[in-house]
Design an enzyme around this catalytic site. Structure first.
Site, PDB file in Angstrom:
ATOM      1  N   HIS A 313       0.850  -1.197   0.000  1.00 22.65           N
ATOM      2  CA  HIS A 313       0.000   0.000   0.000  1.00 22.65           C
ATOM      3  C   HIS A 313       0.876   1.233   0.000  1.00 22.65           C
ATOM      4  O   HIS A 313       1.939   1.238   0.630  1.00 22.65           O
ATOM      5  CB  HIS A 313      -0.905   0.006   1.241  1.00 22.65           C
ATOM      6  CG  HIS A 313      -2.062   0.935   1.094  1.00 22.65           C
ATOM      7  ND1 HIS A 313      -1.970   2.265   1.390  1.00 22.65           N
ATOM      8  CD2 HIS A 313      -3.308   0.723   0.629  1.00 22.65           C
ATOM      9  CE1 HIS A 313      -3.139   2.834   1.128  1.00 22.65           C
ATOM     10  NE2 HIS A 313      -3.972   1.929   0.666  1.00 22.65           N
ATOM     11  N   ASP A 371      -7.926  -5.761   0.383  1.00 23.03           N
ATOM     12  CA  ASP A 371      -8.409  -6.604  -0.713  1.00 23.03           C
ATOM     13  C   ASP A 371      -7.971  -8.050  -0.605  1.00 23.03           C
ATOM     14  O   ASP A 371      -8.461  -8.908  -1.329  1.00 23.03           O
ATOM     15  CB  ASP A 371      -7.927  -6.035  -2.058  1.00 23.03           C
ATOM     16  CG  ASP A 371      -8.628  -4.744  -2.370  1.00 23.03           C
ATOM     17  OD1 ASP A 371      -9.803  -4.631  -1.988  1.00 23.03           O
ATOM     18  OD2 ASP A 371      -8.013  -3.851  -2.958  1.00 23.03           O
TER      19      ASP A 371
HETATM   20  N1  CMC Z   1       3.953  -7.622  -4.838  1.00 18.62           N
HETATM   21  C1  CMC Z   1       5.284  -7.614  -5.050  1.00 18.62           C
HETATM   22  N2  CMC Z   1       6.065  -6.523  -4.931  1.00 18.62           N
HETATM   23  C2  CMC Z   1       5.464  -5.390  -4.555  1.00 18.62           C
HETATM   24  C3  CMC Z   1       4.080  -5.318  -4.302  1.00 18.62           C
HETATM   25  C4  CMC Z   1       3.317  -6.502  -4.443  1.00 18.62           C
HETATM   26  N3  CMC Z   1       1.990  -6.495  -4.225  1.00 18.62           N
HETATM   27  N4  CMC Z   1       3.758  -4.060  -3.947  1.00 18.62           N
HETATM   28  C5  CMC Z   1       4.894  -3.366  -3.988  1.00 18.62           C
HETATM   29  N5  CMC Z   1       5.929  -4.167  -4.344  1.00 18.62           N
HETATM   30  C6  CMC Z   1       7.343  -3.785  -4.453  1.00 18.62           C
HETATM   31  C7  CMC Z   1       7.601  -2.950  -5.698  1.00 18.62           C
HETATM   32  O1  CMC Z   1       7.941  -3.762  -6.806  1.00 18.62           O
HETATM   33  C8  CMC Z   1       8.758  -2.082  -5.233  1.00 18.62           C
HETATM   34  O2  CMC Z   1       9.922  -2.876  -5.240  1.00 18.62           O
HETATM   35  P1  CMC Z   1      11.369  -2.190  -5.606  1.00 18.62           P
HETATM   36  O3  CMC Z   1      11.596  -1.176  -4.519  1.00 18.62           O
HETATM   37  O4  CMC Z   1      12.327  -3.313  -5.598  1.00 18.62           O
HETATM   38  O5  CMC Z   1      11.187  -1.562  -6.961  1.00 18.62           O
HETATM   39  C9  CMC Z   1       8.442  -1.819  -3.752  1.00 18.62           C
HETATM   40  O6  CMC Z   1       7.642  -2.947  -3.332  1.00 18.62           O
HETATM   41  C10 CMC Z   1       7.681  -0.541  -3.499  1.00 18.62           C
HETATM   42  O7  CMC Z   1       6.482  -0.588  -4.270  1.00 18.62           O
HETATM   43  P2  CMC Z   1       5.880   0.627  -5.093  1.00 18.62           P
HETATM   44  O8  CMC Z   1       5.202   0.087  -6.309  1.00 18.62           O
HETATM   45  O9  CMC Z   1       6.912   1.699  -5.273  1.00 18.62           O
HETATM   46  O10 CMC Z   1       4.802   1.150  -4.065  1.00 18.62           O
HETATM   47  P3  CMC Z   1       3.603   2.092  -4.405  1.00 18.62           P
HETATM   48  O11 CMC Z   1       3.317   2.828  -3.171  1.00 18.62           O
HETATM   49  O12 CMC Z   1       3.868   2.902  -5.636  1.00 18.62           O
HETATM   50  O13 CMC Z   1       2.449   1.061  -4.774  1.00 18.62           O
HETATM   51  C11 CMC Z   1       0.577  -0.378  -4.634  1.00 18.62           C
HETATM   52  C12 CMC Z   1       1.448   0.673  -3.916  1.00 18.62           C
HETATM   53  C13 CMC Z   1      -0.675  -0.643  -3.796  1.00 18.62           C
HETATM   54  C14 CMC Z   1       0.143   0.159  -6.004  1.00 18.62           C
HETATM   55  C15 CMC Z   1       1.414  -1.669  -4.798  1.00 18.62           C
HETATM   56  O14 CMC Z   1       1.812  -2.155  -3.529  1.00 18.62           O
HETATM   57  C16 CMC Z   1       0.640  -2.764  -5.557  1.00 18.62           C
HETATM   58  O15 CMC Z   1       0.598  -2.731  -6.778  1.00 18.62           O
HETATM   59  N6  CMC Z   1       0.009  -3.727  -4.817  1.00 18.62           N
HETATM   60  C17 CMC Z   1      -0.790  -4.753  -5.459  1.00 18.62           C
HETATM   61  C18 CMC Z   1      -2.134  -4.183  -5.846  1.00 18.62           C
HETATM   62  C19 CMC Z   1      -3.038  -3.999  -4.649  1.00 18.62           C
HETATM   63  O16 CMC Z   1      -3.216  -4.885  -3.827  1.00 18.62           O
HETATM   64  N7  CMC Z   1      -3.687  -2.826  -4.584  1.00 18.62           N
HETATM   65  C20 CMC Z   1      -4.692  -2.533  -3.565  1.00 18.62           C
HETATM   66  C21 CMC Z   1      -4.349  -1.356  -2.726  1.00 18.62           C
HETATM   67  S1  CMC Z   1      -5.429  -1.272  -1.302  1.00 18.62           S
HETATM   68  C22 CMC Z   1      -6.996  -0.958  -1.953  1.00 18.62           C
HETATM   69  C23 CMC Z   1      -7.105   0.424  -2.467  1.00 18.62           C
HETATM   70  O17 CMC Z   1      -6.993   1.368  -1.686  1.00 18.62           O
HETATM   71  O18 CMC Z   1      -7.383   0.566  -3.671  1.00 18.62           O
END
Ligand code: CMC
Length: 436
Positions: A313, A371
């Site tokens: 998140h 989720d």
């Molecule tokens: N699985 C594997 N790796 C992950 C995941 C995941 N679910 N989430 C983040 N990472 C990794 C990402 O690859 C990055 O790694 P590195 O630093 O090596 O490049 C690191 O963790 C930081 O992630 P980020 O993408 O920079 O974080 P963000 O804040 O931009 O993204 C997120 C947050 C929710 C989009 C992401 O965690 C994600 O895509 N999660 C899966 C989708 C999900 O479950 N979304 C629901 C969010 S809660 C409901 C809502 O409010 O909508």
């Protein structure tokens, strides 16, 4: 917003004069540096793709402490709201800032239930969609279309219009989601039953048919109500910011909420519950719990593009408090339906256990989000996977409206207009076509 004693000073290594900027305290949470005069003073913009360090507005509705794993609606912890209040009380809280007393709750619930029906013409509008259309495609269309049906409440600057459109949207979303479902199933629509609770009525419109009596199961009714409470608001997330930005142009509330629905659909946001359940089903098909290790290796492989859906998140860097409550509900619902041995639930627990112990997830502070378990609950209730995000939209509608109304009432509100760092071609002349 209170002016802090300290100021921020921005200095430049090229000798340009430094600039002082005011700092403000909120009631809780990080202070903000006021950069509104930055461009006028320096001719420079700030650069913050994804708004990682930018507060886009001031708000008194929802507060998240991502490190503590805390979520407050108007100051009340989500755990207390989920266990001591229902969704109608939560809606009242988000919209008006206070929990209603008994009489206030009766009055508010009555106002909402008076508006549960939609214009009869709406079903003909729905017929324009293919039966296999994704429910979020249908919802984007139906919610936008409400502005054509309720012309008398489309002036965003009129408080009475805002109030009636808020009540209409909260009241009609369950009807529209259930209609989208019935349409895809080829079943007759069920009119709302206002003697039922908000979630009981939704179950009735979803699962009843005109041929048989339908009794609402109180465990499922409570579980749905909790899903609605947990998804009701989440401060300035992507869809809420979309609603604010869209509404900032002065467009009508139905159009602004339709924009929020469209944004929510994405798999990184509201679409994650659908993506998470699809992921669990795929792993189950591959061999279930025995294949968890193999799947985790794919997740950790940067070239694979595979993510553990329902994990991670932008704000929570500790357990998402909604996920804990959802896991509790998941156990209750599966128990009540005799599905304690549900293989997907077992699989989810195994994935969570491994992820919470794995360095990849620990170092990145990745925890289950809401989720991760909500899909298992909804599937057990009998809700088709493709409808999950539409149910999220139903629940989030109150948050979107509360945030939209807060923005309109904010004397500092302006049309949203981000700037950019331009990296394209400098000015050039068009050559005749035979010389390009
Ligand atoms: N699985 C594997 N790796 C992950 C995941 C995941 N679910 N989430 C983040 N990472 C990794 C990402 O690859 C990055 O790694 P590195 O630093 O090596 O490049 C690191 O963790 C930081 O992630 P980020 O993408 O920079 O974080 P963000 O804040 O931009 O993204 C997120 C947050 C929710 C989009 C992401 O965690 C994600 O895509 N999660 C899966 C989708 C999900 O479950 N979304 C629901 C969010 S809660 C409901 C809502 O409010 O909508």
């Amino acid at each position: 917003m209170k002016l802090a004693d300290n100021k921020a000073t921005l200095s430049f290594s090229n000798g340009s004069p430094s600039v002082e900027m005011p700092v403000y305290h909120g009631s809780i949470g990080p202070d903000v540096i006021d950069i509104r005069k930055l461009y006028a003073q320096t001719g420079m913009f700030t650069y913050d793709p994804g708004f990682l360090s930018t507060a886009s507005c001031q708000s008194a509705i929802t507060y998240i402490d991502g490190d503590k794993g805390e979520l407050l609606y108007r100051g009340y912890p989500i755990e207390q709201l989920a266990t001591q209040c229902d969704f109608m009380e939560t809606c009242h809280l988000l919209l008006y800032g206070n929990l209603p007393d008994a009489a206030g709750k009766v009055d508010f619930t009555k106002r909402v239930t008076q508006h549960t029906m939609v214009n009869e013409q709406m079903q003909f509008f729905l017929r324009g969609f293919r039966r296999d259309a994704h429910p979020m495609a249908i919802m984007t269309g139906l919610v936008g279309a409400l502005s054509a049906f309720y012309h008398d409440s489309t002036d965003i600057n009129n408080p009475e219009h805002r109030e009636i459109s808020a009540i209409r949207l909260i009241a009609k979303m369950p009807t529209l989601v259930a209609m989208a479902y019935k349409y895809s199933a080829g079943q007759p629509y069920m009119y709302p039953k206002n003697a039922l609770s908000y979630s009981g009525n939704f179950m009735h419109m979803m699962f009843a048919n005109p041929c048989e009596d339908y009794a609402v199961n109180p465990v499922i009714e409570r579980a749905l109500d909790r899903i609605f409470i947990l998804h009701a608001d989440h401060e300035q997330n992507a869809s809420t910011s979309t609603v604010r930005l869209c509404g900032s142009s002065g467009t009508n509330p139905f159009a602004a909420i339709a924009a929020g629905v469209a944004c929510l659909w994405g798999p990184a946001h509201g679409g994650a519950n659908e993506a998470c359940l699809n992921m669990l089903e795929d792993i189950q098909k591959m061999g279930g719990v025995a294949k968890v290790g193999e799947f985790m290796n794919q997740v950790k492989d940067k070239n694979s593009n595979v993510k553990l859906m329902g994990f991670g998140h932008r704000v929570y860097k500790n357990y998402d408090p909604r996920a804990k409550l959802m896991q509790e509900t998941c156990k209750e619902v599966l128990g009540a339906l005799g599905l304690e041995n549900d293989p997907l639930f077992k699989l989810a627990m195994a994935l969570e256990k491994i992820a919470l112990e794995d360095d990849y997830f620990v170092q990145r502070k990745l925890y289950p989000n809401v989720d991760f378990y909500s899909g298992i609950v909804q599937r057990a209730i009998g809700i088709p996977v493709s409808l999950f995000t539409a149910i999220f939209a139903l629940a989030r509608t109150v948050g979107w409206i509360a945030q939209l109304n807060e923005m309109i009432g904010d004397p500092e509100y302006k049309i949203g207009r981000p700037r950019q760092l331009f990296t394209g071609s400098e000015r050039r002349d068009v050559l005749p076509i035979d010389k390009r």
